[in-house]
Scaffold this active site. Structure first.
Site, PDB file in Angstrom:
ATOM      1  N   GLY A   5       0.842  -1.193   0.000  1.00 42.66           N
ATOM      2  CA  GLY A   5       0.000   0.000   0.000  1.00 42.66           C
ATOM      3  C   GLY A   5       0.875   1.240   0.000  1.00 42.66           C
ATOM      4  N   GLN A  56       3.415   9.896   0.593  1.00 47.82           N
ATOM      5  CA  GLN A  56       4.691   9.167   0.717  1.00 47.82           C
ATOM      6  C   GLN A  56       5.621   9.410  -0.474  1.00 47.82           C
ATOM      7  OE1 GLN A  56       2.533   5.336   1.918  1.00 47.82           O
ATOM      8  NE2 GLN A  56       4.464   5.131   2.990  1.00 47.82           N
ATOM      9  N   CYS A  72       5.897  -0.182   7.143  1.00 48.30           N
ATOM     10  CA  CYS A  72       5.584   0.984   6.310  1.00 48.30           C
ATOM     11  C   CYS A  72       6.796   1.337   5.467  1.00 48.30           C
ATOM     12  CB  CYS A  72       5.214   2.161   7.214  1.00 48.30           C
ATOM     13  SG  CYS A  72       4.803   3.652   6.311  1.00 48.30           S
ATOM     14  N   HIS A 130      -2.128   7.865   6.916  1.00 46.22           N
ATOM     15  CA  HIS A 130      -1.157   8.699   6.188  1.00 46.22           C
ATOM     16  C   HIS A 130      -1.793   9.999   5.705  1.00 46.22           C
ATOM     17  CE1 HIS A 130       2.545   6.413   5.895  1.00 46.22           C
ATOM     18  NE2 HIS A 130       1.905   5.322   5.514  1.00 46.22           N
TER      19      HIS A 130
HETATM   20 ZN    ZN Z   1       2.680   3.384   5.576  1.00 47.04          ZN
END
Ligand code: ZN
Length: 181
Positions: free
Chosen positions: A47, A52, A95, A141
């Site tokens: 994911g 990000q 993550c 996030h």
């Molecule tokens: Zn993450």
């Protein structure tokens, strides 16, 4: 498609609250989603939220297919989430923005998610199991929350220190390579 750089802690952009996508799902947005998916597969991860890769937009990509299965890319634009149960269960999360750190986070086991898909169609689904864990992690996030923010202060600090150290090492190696060339 292009692979983008994934931000890691303690990059302050990871704390930003992402903005809703205005004007529906355009070709430009689809290009971002294609890049995000390619970046996620390359990492590899299951994911990725737009922030990000430095884009503060409410966009998530995901693929929960097993290693022997056909790819099952999923795209979530302006997702909204509603927990459907008071029950929470622990799951070991990781993550791409906190590489090589894994720890258990308690989250509701079922939730409802409404979003626009890759083609801009409205979708409404019930998420359970791994899908429920992943969509809640990615939704965090969009609010500037990382999974390590659910851990104790000590564990969080250790995680950030570990990533900082690893990043420094990578950079100094890249530098010495460049000077040797
Ligand atoms: Zn993450």
């Amino acid at each position: 498609m292009a692979i983008r750089e994934i931000l890691t802690v303690p990059d302050p952009r990871l704390k930003e609250v992402s903005k809703p996508v205005e004007g529906g799902v355009t070709d430009e947005l689809r290009t971002l989603m294609d890049d995000m998916l390619e970046t996620m597969y390359d990492a590899p991860g299951i994911g990725l939220a737009a922030i990000q890769v430095g884009e503060p937009l409410r966009v998530i990509v995901m693929d929960l297919a097993g290693p022997d299965e056909e790819p099952q890319p999923r795209y979530f634009v302006n997702p909204e989430i509603l927990p459907l149960t008071e029950d929470k269960a622990p799951y070991e999360e990781g993550c791409l923005s906190v590489p090589d750190v894994f720890d258990e986070v308690d989250r509701p086991t079922r939730c409802r998610v409404k979003y626009l898909d890759y083609d801009g169609n409205e979708r409404d689904e019930v998420a359970e199991g791994m899908f429920a864990v992943c969509i809640q992690h990615e939704m965090d996030h969009l609010e500037g929350i990382l999974f390590i923010d659910h851990l104790s202060r000590l564990k969080r600090q250790r995680a950030v220190d570990k990533v900082k150290k690893a990043t420094r090492l990578l950079r100094s190696r890249a530098k010495s390579k460049a000077s040797a060339a």
